[in-house]
Design a protein around this motif. Structure first.
Motif, PDB file in Angstrom:
ATOM      1  N   VAL A  16       0.835  -1.197   0.000  1.00  0.00           N
ATOM      2  CA  VAL A  16       0.000   0.000   0.000  1.00  0.00           C
ATOM      3  C   VAL A  16       0.873   1.252   0.000  1.00  0.00           C
ATOM      4  O   VAL A  16       0.589   2.233  -0.700  1.00  0.00           O
ATOM      5  N   GLN A  17       1.945   1.234   0.757  1.00  0.00           N
ATOM      6  CA  GLN A  17       2.849   2.390   0.797  1.00  0.00           C
ATOM      7  C   GLN A  17       3.479   2.644  -0.571  1.00  0.00           C
ATOM      8  O   GLN A  17       3.619   3.801  -0.987  1.00  0.00           O
ATOM      9  N   TYR A  18       3.851   1.573  -1.270  1.00  0.00           N
ATOM     10  CA  TYR A  18       4.400   1.737  -2.618  1.00  0.00           C
ATOM     11  C   TYR A  18       3.390   2.423  -3.532  1.00  0.00           C
ATOM     12  O   TYR A  18       3.717   3.357  -4.284  1.00  0.00           O
ATOM     13  N   VAL A  19       2.138   1.955  -3.481  1.00  0.00           N
ATOM     14  CA  VAL A  19       1.096   2.516  -4.341  1.00  0.00           C
ATOM     15  C   VAL A  19       0.839   3.974  -4.004  1.00  0.00           C
ATOM     16  O   VAL A  19       0.748   4.833  -4.899  1.00  0.00           O
ATOM     17  N   LEU A  20       0.744   4.285  -2.725  1.00  0.00           N
ATOM     18  CA  LEU A  20       0.449   5.663  -2.319  1.00  0.00           C
ATOM     19  C   LEU A  20       1.569   6.611  -2.732  1.00  0.00           C
ATOM     20  O   LEU A  20       1.318   7.746  -3.158  1.00  0.00           O
ATOM     21  N   ARG A  21       2.817   6.154  -2.622  1.00  0.00           N
ATOM     22  CA  ARG A  21       3.940   7.009  -3.049  1.00  0.00           C
ATOM     23  C   ARG A  21       3.888   7.257  -4.555  1.00  0.00           C
ATOM     24  O   ARG A  21       4.150   8.370  -5.027  1.00  0.00           O
ATOM     25  N   GLU A  22       3.542   6.226  -5.312  1.00  0.00           N
ATOM     26  CA  GLU A  22       3.483   6.387  -6.768  1.00  0.00           C
ATOM     27  C   GLU A  22       2.342   7.329  -7.164  1.00  0.00           C
ATOM     28  O   GLU A  22       2.510   8.194  -8.022  1.00  0.00           O
ATOM     29  N   VAL A  23       1.171   7.160  -6.535  1.00  0.00           N
ATOM     30  CA  VAL A  23       0.043   8.033  -6.834  1.00  0.00           C
ATOM     31  C   VAL A  23       0.362   9.472  -6.462  1.00  0.00           C
ATOM     32  O   VAL A  23       0.065  10.416  -7.210  1.00  0.00           O
ATOM     33  N   GLU A  24       1.004   9.647  -5.323  1.00  0.00           N
ATOM     34  CA  GLU A  24       1.346  10.996  -4.870  1.00  0.00           C
ATOM     35  C   GLU A  24       2.315  11.695  -5.825  1.00  0.00           C
ATOM     36  O   GLU A  24       2.312  12.927  -5.947  1.00  0.00           O
ATOM     37  N   SER A  25       3.117  10.910  -6.554  1.00  0.00           N
ATOM     38  CA  SER A  25       4.131  11.496  -7.435  1.00  0.00           C
ATOM     39  C   SER A  25       3.514  12.199  -8.651  1.00  0.00           C
ATOM     40  O   SER A  25       4.145  13.093  -9.230  1.00  0.00           O
ATOM     41  N   PHE A  26       2.302  11.808  -9.049  1.00  0.00           N
ATOM     42  CA  PHE A  26       1.705  12.451 -10.221  1.00  0.00           C
ATOM     43  C   PHE A  26       0.353  13.112  -9.935  1.00  0.00           C
ATOM     44  O   PHE A  26      -0.171  13.824 -10.787  1.00  0.00           O
ATOM     45  N   ALA A  27      -0.245  12.901  -8.759  1.00  0.00           N
ATOM     46  CA  ALA A  27      -1.537  13.503  -8.434  1.00  0.00           C
ATOM     47  C   ALA A  27      -1.361  14.952  -8.014  1.00  0.00           C
ATOM     48  O   ALA A  27      -0.300  15.355  -7.508  1.00  0.00           O
ATOM     49  N   SER A  28      -2.377  15.762  -8.233  1.00  0.00           N
ATOM     50  CA  SER A  28      -2.344  17.135  -7.729  1.00  0.00           C
ATOM     51  C   SER A  28      -2.358  17.141  -6.209  1.00  0.00           C
ATOM     52  O   SER A  28      -1.702  17.953  -5.569  1.00  0.00           O
ATOM     53  N   GLU A  29      -3.133  16.234  -5.636  1.00  0.00           N
ATOM     54  CA  GLU A  29      -3.210  16.126  -4.185  1.00  0.00           C
ATOM     55  C   GLU A  29      -3.680  14.731  -3.811  1.00  0.00           C
ATOM     56  O   GLU A  29      -4.539  14.142  -4.461  1.00  0.00           O
ATOM     57  N   LEU A  30      -3.101  14.188  -2.749  1.00  0.00           N
ATOM     58  CA  LEU A  30      -3.499  12.902  -2.202  1.00  0.00           C
ATOM     59  C   LEU A  30      -3.749  13.063  -0.714  1.00  0.00           C
ATOM     60  O   LEU A  30      -2.908  13.587   0.009  1.00  0.00           O
ATOM     61  N   LYS A  31      -4.901  12.615  -0.277  1.00  0.00           N
ATOM     62  CA  LYS A  31      -5.251  12.697   1.139  1.00  0.00           C
ATOM     63  C   LYS A  31      -5.731  11.328   1.598  1.00  0.00           C
ATOM     64  O   LYS A  31      -6.638  10.749   1.001  1.00  0.00           O
ATOM     65  N   ILE A  32      -5.105  10.809   2.648  1.00  0.00           N
ATOM     66  CA  ILE A  32      -5.515   9.530   3.215  1.00  0.00           C
ATOM     67  C   ILE A  32      -6.615   9.805   4.241  1.00  0.00           C
ATOM     68  O   ILE A  32      -6.392  10.477   5.246  1.00  0.00           O
ATOM     69  N   LEU A  33      -7.802   9.281   3.970  1.00  0.00           N
ATOM     70  CA  LEU A  33      -8.934   9.499   4.871  1.00  0.00           C
ATOM     71  C   LEU A  33      -8.912   8.539   6.048  1.00  0.00           C
ATOM     72  O   LEU A  33      -9.571   8.798   7.062  1.00  0.00           O
ATOM     73  N   GLY A  34      -8.171   7.455   5.927  1.00  0.00           N
ATOM     74  CA  GLY A  34      -8.053   6.533   7.049  1.00  0.00           C
ATOM     75  C   GLY A  34      -7.894   5.088   6.618  1.00  0.00           C
ATOM     76  O   GLY A  34      -8.332   4.695   5.532  1.00  0.00           O
ATOM     77  N   SER A  35      -7.221   4.330   7.463  1.00  0.00           N
ATOM     78  CA  SER A  35      -7.198   2.878   7.357  1.00  0.00           C
ATOM     79  C   SER A  35      -7.928   2.325   8.568  1.00  0.00           C
ATOM     80  O   SER A  35      -7.744   2.818   9.694  1.00  0.00           O
ATOM     81  N   TYR A  36      -8.748   1.300   8.380  1.00  0.00           N
ATOM     82  CA  TYR A  36      -9.663   0.890   9.442  1.00  0.00           C
ATOM     83  C   TYR A  36     -10.084  -0.550   9.221  1.00  0.00           C
ATOM     84  O   TYR A  36      -9.988  -1.085   8.106  1.00  0.00           O
ATOM     85  N   PRO A  37     -10.555  -1.223  10.280  1.00  0.00           N
ATOM     86  CA  PRO A  37     -10.984  -2.616  10.116  1.00  0.00           C
ATOM     87  C   PRO A  37     -12.210  -2.730   9.220  1.00  0.00           C
ATOM     88  O   PRO A  37     -13.117  -1.890   9.291  1.00  0.00           O
ATOM     89  N   LYS A  38     -12.240  -3.746   8.394  1.00  0.00           N
ATOM     90  CA  LYS A  38     -13.457  -4.049   7.654  1.00  0.00           C
ATOM     91  C   LYS A  38     -14.577  -4.354   8.643  1.00  0.00           C
ATOM     92  O   LYS A  38     -14.344  -4.874   9.723  1.00  0.00           O
ATOM     93  N   GLY A  39     -15.804  -4.003   8.262  1.00  0.00           N
ATOM     94  CA  GLY A  39     -16.936  -4.248   9.148  1.00  0.00           C
ATOM     95  C   GLY A  39     -17.057  -5.724   9.493  1.00  0.00           C
ATOM     96  O   GLY A  39     -17.045  -6.578   8.597  1.00  0.00           O
ATOM     97  N   VAL A  40     -17.142  -6.027  10.774  1.00  0.00           N
ATOM     98  CA  VAL A  40     -17.236  -7.416  11.226  1.00  0.00           C
ATOM     99  C   VAL A  40     -18.694  -7.858  11.292  1.00  0.00           C
ATOM    100  O   VAL A  40     -19.033  -8.968  10.878  1.00  0.00           O
ATOM    101  N   LEU A  41     -19.547  -6.996  11.804  1.00  0.00           N
ATOM    102  CA  LEU A  41     -20.971  -7.321  11.940  1.00  0.00           C
ATOM    103  C   LEU A  41     -21.795  -6.624  10.864  1.00  0.00           C
ATOM    104  O   LEU A  41     -21.451  -5.527  10.470  1.00  0.00           O
TER     105      LEU A  41
END
Length: 370
Positions: free
Chosen positions: A345-370
């Protein structure tokens, strides 16, 4: 029943009483340990974190994995959710803002995620939920983000663009709509049906088939629809069980939604970054949400998606919204499997950030269990 027949039943009831006593003792022991955890956290100083989304997700998944029945996995997990909620309240009750008023599906989602011991507080609008959490008045907020039949909730997506809040979790709620009325309603004289615009849309075919001549009136929420019907004799409401119970209404028809698998996904928002909930046996346990601004050039979308394909990362949702920075510019909201701390994921985010106007991570979180 003869005395002879009663003996096996009496024995089973005695066994249940013994088990209940054992369960009571174990729950009390768990609650005492929770109080000790609170003491240790408070003694450590600083801003102690009492609610840990990744920890709760791990516990619930473990319960479901170890469950051998006869109760199904989700039912067993719901029981433990309430035990965990009550124990957490001994440490510090969780205060949660939700899109109100009382009795909405959003409140139902909040209670499903945090348990009934959480303190839930209604807000009049989605941006108010964001403001209360940003200000620290509430620890978490719950907002709807998409419905399986009516699509994305744009107001929620737009609120993330200028917010510093993080997505801390998600919960998917199966939505059942019921047509209901008050005790004094004259059912043969009903001339209008109140509900939220999305609920009216989700029940459009049923209404056209069964109540074609009735006026459909959109209001701010299903709970508001139920409240209005309480004081009228010629109207009905479309709402869920929680609103029906809150306002003491009666069902005319149940489960009237057009799509049998109608569900809504809600996001949990807060001020904390959530560690990975994955384990060596469950590495795909988390999701990450990002928002990306791209320059308006041919092939921009292809270039944005290519790194995810290259690193074999599963995209679970992509939405496009107009950018406020310029005409015909767009921002992309993307959900994908994996945690921001995962190397791929870090590799992908760095690559996207290199050509995007702006990249904002809204969060990483557990998938819904219930």
């Amino acid at each position: 029943m003869s005395e002879q027949d009663k003996k096996p039943l009496d024995g089973l009831r005695d066994r249940i009483d013994q088990l209940d006593t054992s369960i009571l003792k174990l729950i009390s022991e768990r609650a005492e340990v929770a109080k000790q955890v609170a003491t240790v956290k408070q003694a450590s100083g600083g801003d102690a974190v009492f609610y840990r989304p990744e920890r709760e997700a791990q516990v619930l998944r473990k319960i479901m994995d170890k469950n051998d029945g006869p109760l199904d996995d989700e039912e067993m997990a719901r029981l433990f959710r309430e035990i965990m909620s009550a124990c957490l309240a001994l440490e510090q009750p969780v205060r949660v803002a939700f899109l109100g008023p009382e009795g909405t599906f959003t409140q139902q989602a909040a209670l499903k995620h945090f348990g009934k011991s959480a303190v839930t507080v209604p807000m009049a609008a989605i941006d108010e939920v964001f403001r209360e959490v940003e200000a620290g008045a509430m620890q978490y907020g719950v907002v709807p983000v998409e419905n399986s039949s009516e699509g994305v909730v744009n107001h929620t997506l737009d609120s993330f663009v200028n917010s510093s809040l993080q997505i801390c979790g998600e919960v998917v709620l199966r939505i059942h709509h019921h047509l209901m009325c008050a005790e004094q309603t004259r059912r043969d004289k009903i001339t209008r049906v109140y509900s939220h615009a999305q609920s009216l849309a989700q029940c459009r075919k049923w209404l056209d088939s069964h109540w074609p001549m009735v006026e459909k009136v959109a209001v701010t929420s299903n709970a508001e629809a139920a409240r209005r019907v309480k004081s009228e004799w010629n109207s009905a409401a479309i709402a869920g069980d929680m609103a029906m119970e809150l306002y003491g209404l009666e069902k005319i028809a149940e489960k009237i939604e057009d799509e049998p698998d109608n569900s809504t996904r809600f996001l949990i928002i807060g001020n904390q970054q959530v560690p990975s909930s994955g384990t060596s046996n469950n590495k795909g346990a988390d999701k990450t949400s990002i928002v990306v601004s791209m320059r308006n050039k041919p092939g921009s979308l292809h270039r944005l998606l290519a790194p995810f394909h290259c690193y074999d990362i599963d995209l679970t949702r992509i939405e496009t919204r107009p950018s406020r920075s310029g005409v015909w510019n767009y921002v992309f909201f993307i959900d994908f499997t994996g945690h921001r701390d995962d190397p791929k994921v870090q590799y992908v985010l760095r690559e996207v950030e290199s050509f995007a106007s702006e990249l904002k991570i809204l969060g990483s979180y557990p998938k819904g269990v219930l």
